[in-house]
Write a protein that holds these residues in place. Sequence first.
Motif, PDB file in Angstrom:
ATOM      1  N   GLU A  48       0.858  -1.183   0.000  1.00 34.83           N
ATOM      2  CA  GLU A  48       0.000   0.000   0.000  1.00 34.83           C
ATOM      3  C   GLU A  48       0.895   1.235   0.000  1.00 34.83           C
ATOM      4  OE1 GLU A  48      -3.962  -1.214   2.547  1.00 34.83           O
ATOM      5  OE2 GLU A  48      -2.332  -0.259   3.607  1.00 34.83           O
ATOM      6  N   PRO A  49       0.332   2.390  -0.372  1.00 35.99           N
ATOM      7  CA  PRO A  49       1.091   3.631  -0.239  1.00 35.99           C
ATOM      8  C   PRO A  49       1.321   3.970   1.245  1.00 35.99           C
ATOM      9  CG  PRO A  49      -0.905   3.968  -1.553  1.00 35.99           C
ATOM     10  CD  PRO A  49      -0.976   2.595  -0.975  1.00 35.99           C
ATOM     11  N   GLN A  51       0.901   6.059   4.605  1.00 31.28           N
ATOM     12  CA  GLN A  51      -0.262   6.730   5.169  1.00 31.28           C
ATOM     13  C   GLN A  51       0.089   7.239   6.562  1.00 31.28           C
ATOM     14  OE1 GLN A  51      -2.781   3.318   4.704  1.00 31.28           O
ATOM     15  NE2 GLN A  51      -2.507   2.665   6.796  1.00 31.28           N
ATOM     16  N   PRO A  53      -2.430   7.655   9.513  1.00 31.52           N
ATOM     17  CA  PRO A  53      -3.820   7.552   9.960  1.00 31.52           C
ATOM     18  C   PRO A  53      -4.137   8.363  11.219  1.00 31.52           C
ATOM     19  CG  PRO A  53      -2.813   5.379   9.682  1.00 31.52           C
ATOM     20  CD  PRO A  53      -1.728   6.389   9.588  1.00 31.52           C
ATOM     21  N   ARG A  90       3.474   7.920  10.474  1.00 36.93           N
ATOM     22  CA  ARG A  90       3.614   7.592   9.047  1.00 36.93           C
ATOM     23  C   ARG A  90       4.046   6.134   8.920  1.00 36.93           C
ATOM     24  NH1 ARG A  90       7.606   8.235   4.647  1.00 36.93           N
ATOM     25  NH2 ARG A  90       6.412   8.690   2.762  1.00 36.93           N
ATOM     26  N   GLN A  92       3.911   2.401   6.204  1.00 33.52           N
ATOM     27  CA  GLN A  92       3.568   1.694   4.973  1.00 33.52           C
ATOM     28  C   GLN A  92       3.472   0.208   5.307  1.00 33.52           C
ATOM     29  OE1 GLN A  92       6.394   0.527   2.066  1.00 33.52           O
ATOM     30  NE2 GLN A  92       4.992   0.918   0.370  1.00 33.52           N
ATOM     31  N   VAL A 116      -7.596   7.779   6.971  1.00 31.28           N
ATOM     32  CA  VAL A 116      -6.380   7.002   6.777  1.00 31.28           C
ATOM     33  C   VAL A 116      -5.229   7.858   6.229  1.00 31.28           C
ATOM     34  CG1 VAL A 116      -6.862   6.131   4.446  1.00 31.28           C
ATOM     35  CG2 VAL A 116      -5.513   4.748   6.031  1.00 31.28           C
ATOM     36  N   ASN A 117      -5.567   8.921   5.493  1.00 37.43           N
ATOM     37  CA  ASN A 117      -4.573   9.872   4.986  1.00 37.43           C
ATOM     38  C   ASN A 117      -3.476   9.206   4.167  1.00 37.43           C
ATOM     39  OD1 ASN A 117      -5.896  12.081   6.307  1.00 37.43           O
ATOM     40  ND2 ASN A 117      -5.001  11.354   8.217  1.00 37.43           N
ATOM     41  N   ARG A 118      -3.878   8.479   3.126  1.00 37.56           N
ATOM     42  CA  ARG A 118      -2.908   7.831   2.231  1.00 37.56           C
ATOM     43  C   ARG A 118      -2.230   8.862   1.345  1.00 37.56           C
ATOM     44  NH1 ARG A 118      -6.549   2.901   1.304  1.00 37.56           N
ATOM     45  NH2 ARG A 118      -5.712   1.525   2.903  1.00 37.56           N
ATOM     46  N   GLU A 119      -0.955   8.612   1.086  1.00 34.78           N
ATOM     47  CA  GLU A 119      -0.202   9.476   0.182  1.00 34.78           C
ATOM     48  C   GLU A 119      -0.436   9.012  -1.255  1.00 34.78           C
ATOM     49  OE1 GLU A 119       3.891   9.518   1.481  1.00 34.78           O
ATOM     50  OE2 GLU A 119       3.291   9.901   3.564  1.00 34.78           O
ATOM     51  N   ASP A 120      -0.335   9.936  -2.185  1.00 31.84           N
ATOM     52  CA  ASP A 120      -0.535   9.600  -3.597  1.00 31.84           C
ATOM     53  C   ASP A 120       0.660   8.890  -4.162  1.00 31.84           C
ATOM     54  OD1 ASP A 120      -3.056  10.757  -3.622  1.00 31.84           O
ATOM     55  OD2 ASP A 120      -2.243  12.735  -4.109  1.00 31.84           O
TER      56      ASP A 120
END
Length: 120
Positions: A48-49, A51, A53, A90, A92, A116-120
């Motif tokens: 996953e990217p 994040q 959270p 932060r 991953q 969740v505040n995932r990064e692009d």
Amino acid sequence: MKKYFIQNTPFIVPTTDGKLIEEHHGKASTDNNDISIAHMVAPPNWSEPFQTPDFEEYTYIIKGKKQFIIEDDIIILEAGQSIKIERNTRVQYSNPFDESCEYIAICKPAFSIENVNRED
């Protein structure tokens, strides 16, 4: 009114990366904002990217291994191990290994795509 609820039909979260997510309790399955409990199976070579959270997350590994990059630390957990990650950290999650990883994830408050505040 009963003072318990047995979950027999968890919400299957739609994914496009081959990961199985069965939410037994939480926003999507039982409209519970306080906590979410999910059974997950991450396929080999899944990730996953990063994040950050707005919830704390507990993970218990049932089978296989899972990698966590938590700020600057790389941690690999195996079956029988668990971890608690504080909110606003932060992180991953990945399974860079050749076998599936089965685990339970508990988020408090409950997981939502908004927190969740995932990064692009």
